[in-house]
Design a protein around this motif. Structure first.
Motif, PDB file in Angstrom:
ATOM      1  N   ASP A   1      20.072  -1.160 -37.321  1.00 18.04           N
ATOM      2  CA  ASP A   1      19.840   0.128 -37.977  1.00 18.04           C
ATOM      3  C   ASP A   1      19.584  -0.032 -39.472  1.00 18.04           C
ATOM      4  O   ASP A   1      19.716   0.939 -40.231  1.00 18.04           O
ATOM      5  CB  ASP A   1      21.040   1.054 -37.756  1.00 18.04           C
TER       6      ASP A   1
ATOM      7  N   HIS B   1      17.321   2.404 -41.212  1.00 19.26           N
ATOM      8  CA  HIS B   1      17.842   3.738 -41.518  1.00 19.26           C
ATOM      9  C   HIS B   1      18.405   3.776 -42.939  1.00 19.26           C
ATOM     10  O   HIS B   1      18.280   4.798 -43.627  1.00 19.26           O
ATOM     11  CB  HIS B   1      18.909   4.115 -40.502  1.00 19.26           C
TER      12      HIS B   1
ATOM     13  N   ARG C   1      24.352  16.626 -37.275  1.00 22.42           N
ATOM     14  CA  ARG C   1      23.454  15.564 -36.823  1.00 22.42           C
ATOM     15  C   ARG C   1      23.701  14.268 -37.602  1.00 22.42           C
ATOM     16  O   ARG C   1      23.748  13.178 -37.025  1.00 22.42           O
ATOM     17  CB  ARG C   1      22.004  16.008 -36.981  1.00 22.42           C
TER      18      ARG C   1
ATOM     19  N   ASP D   1      25.139  10.764 -36.004  1.00 20.62           N
ATOM     20  CA  ASP D   1      24.472   9.468 -36.138  1.00 20.62           C
ATOM     21  C   ASP D   1      25.393   8.412 -36.730  1.00 20.62           C
ATOM     22  O   ASP D   1      25.196   7.211 -36.507  1.00 20.62           O
ATOM     23  CB  ASP D   1      23.219   9.602 -37.009  1.00 20.62           C
TER      24      ASP D   1
ATOM     25  N   CYS E   1      16.488  11.631 -38.715  1.00 24.41           N
ATOM     26  CA  CYS E   1      17.535  11.364 -37.733  1.00 24.41           C
ATOM     27  C   CYS E   1      17.459   9.893 -37.351  1.00 24.41           C
ATOM     28  O   CYS E   1      16.487   9.193 -37.689  1.00 24.41           O
ATOM     29  CB  CYS E   1      17.389  12.241 -36.483  1.00 24.41           C
ATOM     30  N   LEU E   2      18.466   9.413 -36.671  1.00 25.57           N
ATOM     31  CA  LEU E   2      18.485   8.057 -36.146  1.00 25.57           C
ATOM     32  C   LEU E   2      17.828   8.092 -34.776  1.00 25.57           C
ATOM     33  O   LEU E   2      18.399   8.614 -33.817  1.00 25.57           O
ATOM     34  CB  LEU E   2      19.922   7.542 -36.065  1.00 25.57           C
TER      35      LEU E   2
ATOM     36  N   LYS F   1      19.652   7.180 -31.392  1.00 31.12           N
ATOM     37  CA  LYS F   1      20.579   8.128 -30.784  1.00 31.12           C
ATOM     38  C   LYS F   1      19.865   9.386 -30.302  1.00 31.12           C
ATOM     39  O   LYS F   1      20.295  10.007 -29.330  1.00 31.12           O
ATOM     40  CB  LYS F   1      21.685   8.482 -31.767  1.00 31.12           C
TER      41      LYS F   1
END
Length: 302
Positions: A53, A56, A121, A125, A215-216, A219
């Motif tokens: 990730d 991100h 949200r 995440d 958003c991720l 997920k």
């Protein structure tokens, strides 16, 4: 306001006033993400994620207009780290309850209703998960039980007692129902909010992802099977998973399937001795092996 922030001998630039006022979906999202996965050490805001990730964290760096590069480390496992040092940034986060050692003291912040979904949200995440689990169901029909497997989705949020209680209350305003359970870690002072019905999960997805700007993706893809239509096990017509009974599109189809499955187990009378019995699959016309042999002899030798 773009400020120059010192990082040891090197001075990096970042937007130290990014969280002074929340007006956009992205700001509320990153506030929730830092509330879940971030930590405050002195005048530094640090967020660490697994290497898968790391991209991100790059989005967070760009959003905060920070020119400090994402660093990678390897201690027990490989992870990426984002760090920004600014007293103004730490002070702004403290207004929302993001302070050092926040795991047991974090509370749900006061936010405009339009930004609550984005904050949830971001928190999801960081400290939430959704999994698809196999459950064994043992339905009963006319006193006989059958067993089949149902795949059930479960979403879970983890946090302090106050945070989880407030999250459950905000979710109830969106007609999302769930249960609260106490976790074993931290001497039972960590709680989880569990959503395990398809109707509530679809509302949770709508609440969090409608109008989402960030958003991720990893997920977000876990919610996709909720919208997939699939064929009924009995009538083979496609149906929405949220309106189903296990693998069947309706309760009527489920009952028809159960009647069909157990029709061979209803009480019968032996073709030879006329006594009542409940047959097995290998024993249809007669009550016992002895009667089967006698019936076979009578058919072919008499």
């Amino acid at each position: 306001m773009i400020g120059t922030v010192a990082h040891g001998p090197i001075r990096y630039r970042c937007n130290a006033s990014y969280f002074d006022s929340l007006t956009t979906d992205a700001q509320a999202y990153w506030l929730g993400f830092i509330a879940a996965d971030g930590c405050i050490i002195g005048n530094a805001v640090i967020v660490r994620l697994a290497m898968k990730d790391a991209h991100h964290l790059e989005q967070l760096r760009v959003a905060m207009d920070c020119d400090r590069p994402i660093s990678t480390h390897s201690y027990r496992y490989a992870f990426a780290s984002f760090e920004a040092r600014a007293p103004q940034l730490v002070a702004a986060l403290s207004h929302y309850g993001i302070v050092p050692r926040k795991s047991l003291t974090l509370k749900f912040p006061m936010l405009p209703e339009a930004l609550t979904g984005a904050f949830v949200r971001g928190y999801f995440d960081g400290d939430g998960t959704i999994g698809w689990y196999k459950n064994t169901v043992n339905p009963s029909y006319k006193g006989v039980r059958r067993r089949y497997i149902v795949i059930r989705p479960v979403a879970r949020f983890v946090g302090s007692e106050d945070f989880i209680a407030s999250l459950r209350e905000h979710a109830s305003h969106q007609e999302i129902t769930g249960s609260v359970a106490r976790e074993k870690r931290h001497s039972g002072r960590i709680y989880s909010f569990i959503v395990d019905t398809r109707h509530s999960l679809k509302r949770l997805k709508t609440w969090m992802y409608d109008g989402a700007t960030v958003c991720l993706e990893r997920k977000a893809r876990l919610f996709e099977p909720l919208d997939r239509a699939r064929p009924c096990r009995w009538c083979h017509m496609t149906f929405e998973p949220g309106t189903s009974v296990g693998e069947f599109c309706s309760k009527a189809c489920y009952q028809r399937h159960m009647r069909h499955s157990f029709s061979w187990q209803t009480e019968r009378h032996c073709a030879l001795c006329k006594s009542a019995y409940i047959p097995t699959r290998s024993q249809q016309e007669v009550c016992s092996l002895r009667c089967r042999r006698r019936l076979s002899y009578l058919r072919y030798h008499v």
